[in-house]
Design a protein around this motif. Structure first.
Motif, PDB file in Angstrom:
ATOM      1  N   SER A  73       1.253  -1.138   0.340  1.00  0.00           N
ATOM      2  CA  SER A  73       0.036  -0.009  -0.152  1.00  0.00           C
ATOM      3  C   SER A  73       0.577   1.130  -0.236  1.00  0.00           C
ATOM      4  O   SER A  73       2.199   0.792   0.477  1.00  0.00           O
ATOM      5  N   ALA A  74       0.465   2.409  -0.151  1.00  0.00           N
ATOM      6  CA  ALA A  74       1.292   3.463  -0.617  1.00  0.00           C
ATOM      7  C   ALA A  74       1.272   4.732   0.697  1.00  0.00           C
ATOM      8  O   ALA A  74      -0.531   5.291   1.172  1.00  0.00           O
ATOM      9  N   SER A  75       1.516   4.815   1.481  1.00  0.00           N
ATOM     10  CA  SER A  75       1.983   5.753   3.005  1.00  0.00           C
ATOM     11  C   SER A  75       2.684   7.313   2.456  1.00  0.00           C
ATOM     12  O   SER A  75       3.668   6.754   1.588  1.00  0.00           O
ATOM     13  N   ARG A  76       2.629   7.828   3.285  1.00  0.00           N
ATOM     14  CA  ARG A  76       4.158   8.649   4.310  1.00  0.00           C
ATOM     15  C   ARG A  76       4.110   8.378   5.269  1.00  0.00           C
ATOM     16  O   ARG A  76       3.570   7.224   6.405  1.00  0.00           O
ATOM     17  N   PRO A  77       5.508   7.725   5.619  1.00  0.00           N
ATOM     18  CA  PRO A  77       6.612   8.582   4.969  1.00  0.00           C
ATOM     19  C   PRO A  77       6.997   7.820   3.787  1.00  0.00           C
ATOM     20  O   PRO A  77       7.748   8.087   2.474  1.00  0.00           O
ATOM     21  N   GLU A  78       7.524   6.512   4.303  1.00  0.00           N
ATOM     22  CA  GLU A  78       7.814   5.322   3.360  1.00  0.00           C
ATOM     23  C   GLU A  78       6.344   4.817   3.535  1.00  0.00           C
ATOM     24  O   GLU A  78       5.929   4.500   4.318  1.00  0.00           O
ATOM     25  N   SER A  79       6.676   3.333   2.320  1.00  0.00           N
ATOM     26  CA  SER A  79       5.692   2.287   2.166  1.00  0.00           C
ATOM     27  C   SER A  79       6.191   2.082   1.105  1.00  0.00           C
ATOM     28  O   SER A  79       7.061   1.657   0.625  1.00  0.00           O
ATOM     29  N   LEU A  80       5.724   0.373   1.077  1.00  0.00           N
ATOM     30  CA  LEU A  80       5.909  -0.335   0.112  1.00  0.00           C
ATOM     31  C   LEU A  80       5.872  -0.444  -1.228  1.00  0.00           C
ATOM     32  O   LEU A  80       6.341  -0.106  -1.995  1.00  0.00           O
ATOM     33  N   LEU A  81       4.665   0.323  -1.620  1.00  0.00           N
ATOM     34  CA  LEU A  81       3.944   0.945  -2.993  1.00  0.00           C
ATOM     35  C   LEU A  81       5.057   1.576  -3.141  1.00  0.00           C
ATOM     36  O   LEU A  81       5.332   1.678  -4.522  1.00  0.00           O
ATOM     37  N   SER A  82       5.105   2.701  -2.738  1.00  0.00           N
ATOM     38  CA  SER A  82       5.936   4.258  -3.208  1.00  0.00           C
ATOM     39  C   SER A  82       7.506   3.834  -3.420  1.00  0.00           C
ATOM     40  O   SER A  82       8.306   4.286  -4.251  1.00  0.00           O
ATOM     41  N   ASN A  83       8.077   2.808  -2.543  1.00  0.00           N
ATOM     42  CA  ASN A  83       9.179   2.161  -2.859  1.00  0.00           C
ATOM     43  C   ASN A  83       9.478   1.375  -4.285  1.00  0.00           C
ATOM     44  O   ASN A  83      10.655   1.824  -4.892  1.00  0.00           O
ATOM     45  N   TRP A  84       8.037   0.696  -4.097  1.00  0.00           N
ATOM     46  CA  TRP A  84       8.636  -0.065  -5.596  1.00  0.00           C
ATOM     47  C   TRP A  84       8.471   0.590  -6.575  1.00  0.00           C
ATOM     48  O   TRP A  84       9.066   0.833  -7.698  1.00  0.00           O
ATOM     49  N   ALA A  85       6.703   1.982  -6.977  1.00  0.00           N
ATOM     50  CA  ALA A  85       7.179   2.709  -7.742  1.00  0.00           C
ATOM     51  C   ALA A  85       8.382   3.497  -8.011  1.00  0.00           C
ATOM     52  O   ALA A  85       8.656   3.633  -9.486  1.00  0.00           O
ATOM     53  N   ASN A 151      11.011  20.263  -0.948  1.00  0.00           N
ATOM     54  CA  ASN A 151       9.362  19.438  -1.294  1.00  0.00           C
ATOM     55  C   ASN A 151       8.942  18.636  -0.382  1.00  0.00           C
ATOM     56  O   ASN A 151       7.886  18.596  -0.010  1.00  0.00           O
ATOM     57  N   ILE A 152       9.993  17.701  -0.595  1.00  0.00           N
ATOM     58  CA  ILE A 152       9.143  16.300  -0.384  1.00  0.00           C
ATOM     59  C   ILE A 152       9.369  16.132   1.277  1.00  0.00           C
ATOM     60  O   ILE A 152       7.985  15.369   1.672  1.00  0.00           O
ATOM     61  N   ALA A 153      10.067  16.745   1.892  1.00  0.00           N
ATOM     62  CA  ALA A 153      10.106  16.944   3.401  1.00  0.00           C
ATOM     63  C   ALA A 153       8.761  17.668   3.418  1.00  0.00           C
ATOM     64  O   ALA A 153       8.070  17.344   4.488  1.00  0.00           O
ATOM     65  N   ALA A 154       8.208  18.738   2.863  1.00  0.00           N
ATOM     66  CA  ALA A 154       7.244  19.334   3.245  1.00  0.00           C
ATOM     67  C   ALA A 154       6.117  18.712   3.715  1.00  0.00           C
ATOM     68  O   ALA A 154       5.242  19.029   4.066  1.00  0.00           O
ATOM     69  N   ARG A 155       6.120  17.278   2.107  1.00  0.00           N
ATOM     70  CA  ARG A 155       4.869  16.609   1.775  1.00  0.00           C
ATOM     71  C   ARG A 155       4.922  15.703   3.443  1.00  0.00           C
ATOM     72  O   ARG A 155       3.781  15.035   3.004  1.00  0.00           O
ATOM     73  N   LEU A 156       5.414  15.704   4.147  1.00  0.00           N
ATOM     74  CA  LEU A 156       6.110  14.669   5.180  1.00  0.00           C
ATOM     75  C   LEU A 156       6.494  13.025   4.293  1.00  0.00           C
ATOM     76  O   LEU A 156       5.650  11.974   4.885  1.00  0.00           O
ATOM     77  N   GLY A 157       6.997  13.097   3.345  1.00  0.00           N
ATOM     78  CA  GLY A 157       7.422  12.101   2.470  1.00  0.00           C
ATOM     79  C   GLY A 157       6.784  12.025   1.574  1.00  0.00           C
ATOM     80  O   GLY A 157       5.190  12.398   0.754  1.00  0.00           O
ATOM     81  N   GLU A 158       7.876  11.423  -0.035  1.00  0.00           N
ATOM     82  CA  GLU A 158       6.643  10.748  -1.332  1.00  0.00           C
ATOM     83  C   GLU A 158       7.189  10.336  -1.693  1.00  0.00           C
ATOM     84  O   GLU A 158       8.073   9.080  -0.627  1.00  0.00           O
ATOM     85  N   GLY A 159       6.809   9.495  -2.346  1.00  0.00           N
ATOM     86  CA  GLY A 159       8.203   7.748  -3.457  1.00  0.00           C
ATOM     87  C   GLY A 159       9.129   8.352  -3.949  1.00  0.00           C
ATOM     88  O   GLY A 159       9.336   8.646  -4.679  1.00  0.00           O
ATOM     89  N   VAL A 160       9.975   7.641  -2.822  1.00  0.00           N
ATOM     90  CA  VAL A 160      11.105   7.624  -3.529  1.00  0.00           C
ATOM     91  C   VAL A 160      11.901   6.891  -4.157  1.00  0.00           C
ATOM     92  O   VAL A 160      11.472   6.000  -3.067  1.00  0.00           O
ATOM     93  N   SER A 161      13.587   6.696  -4.622  1.00  0.00           N
ATOM     94  CA  SER A 161      13.437   5.163  -4.697  1.00  0.00           C
ATOM     95  C   SER A 161      14.098   4.907  -4.072  1.00  0.00           C
ATOM     96  O   SER A 161      15.667   5.378  -3.063  1.00  0.00           O
ATOM     97  N   ARG A 162      15.872   3.142  -4.013  1.00  0.00           N
ATOM     98  CA  ARG A 162      16.575   3.035  -3.044  1.00  0.00           C
ATOM     99  C   ARG A 162      17.381   3.583  -2.985  1.00  0.00           C
ATOM    100  O   ARG A 162      18.532   4.071  -2.032  1.00  0.00           O
ATOM    101  N   GLU A 163      17.971   4.565  -3.768  1.00  0.00           N
ATOM    102  CA  GLU A 163      19.042   5.917  -3.801  1.00  0.00           C
ATOM    103  C   GLU A 163      18.641   6.582  -3.457  1.00  0.00           C
ATOM    104  O   GLU A 163      20.100   7.405  -2.412  1.00  0.00           O
TER     105      GLU A 163
END
Length: 246
Positions: A73-85, A151-163
């Motif tokens: 599922s997708a959620s903030r700050p980090e989630s399984l689905l957002s990581n994969w995507a 910007n990402i911090a202000a949103r309390l997280g978005e989907g970011v890659s493993r790097e």
């Protein structure tokens, strides 16, 4: 006569507006996950209508792509689905010149459904990514990448890659940011694999509008997801501390 008609129009307009305002009701919305639970009490008339369209619809949504070892599922700050995507964005970022992007970015709000555990069908990905977003590569100076991390911090997280590794506060401030284990070089040009929607600066990702160069591919992001599953046959994801809240 004309004055009478004008007055009648004004009166009726005001009456309609007052009536409209009093007719309003409080609207409450909620997100409903589309699962088999909704099929427990099907409407008979609806089923009759749907029967004639079922074969053609099934031909689109039923093909099996592969298997997911975990539900996502997708959620903030980090989630399984957002990581994969976000990782998928990097995987397909070599369309431009054969080189992969330095990082991937997706918006949590753009992931509209959960990834099921077990068999993954084409229809599952269409529910997760229903929009006609295309994969884009935005090239930004390191100083602007730091602004993107803010910007990402202000949103309390978005989907970011493993790097990516970010440390943020509970009130949306950026404390630390690294890419591939290194501090961000303000003078280097970084390549961000993302959605064309985000590349336009939407969903608070305003730093992306400062891109030195933007290339938008002909690849729909949902097609990248489908191809990634086909390639891997079995997919998974885990929480890796990509975004830590302190």
């Amino acid at each position: 006569m004309k004055k009478f008609l004008v007055l009648l129009f004004l009166f009726s307009s005001q009456f309609s507006l007052v009536h409209y305002m009093h007719a309003q009701r409080r609207i409450v919305t909620e997100r409903i996950e589309v699962t088999n639970r909704l099929d427990e009490q099907p409407d008979a008339n609806a089923l009759k209508i749907m029967t004639r369209y079922k074969p053609s619809v099934d031909s689109v949504i039923a093909p099996v792509l592969g298997e997911s070892l975990v539900g996502m599922s997708a959620s903030r700050p980090e989630s399984l689905l957002s990581n994969w995507a976000a990782d998928v964005m990097v995987e397909f970022s070599d369309f431009l010149d054969g080189k992969r992007a330095d990082l991937g970015l997706v918006n949590v709000g753009g992931l509209r459904n959960n990834m099921p555990k077990g068999t993954v069908r084409r229809g599952d990905i269409l529910l997760i990514s229903p929009f006609d977003n295309r994969l884009a590569i935005a090239q930004l100076r390191g100083a602007d990448i730091m602004e993107l991390m803010q910007n990402i911090a202000a949103r309390l997280g978005e989907g970011v890659s493993r790097e990516v590794r970010l440390v943020i506060t509970k009130d949306g401030k950026l404390l630390d940011a690294k890419i591939s284990g290194k501090p961000i070089d303000p003078n280097r040009i970084y390549r961000v694999a993302t959605l064309d929607y985000l590349a336009e600066g939407n969903d608070g990702m305003t730093a992306l509008k400062k891109a030195q160069k933007l290339d938008v591919s002909n690849l729909f992001t949902r097609d990248c997801m489908m191809q990634s599953i086909k390639r891997a046959k079995k997919i998974s994801s885990k929480i890796e501390g990509r975004i830590i809240v302190k």
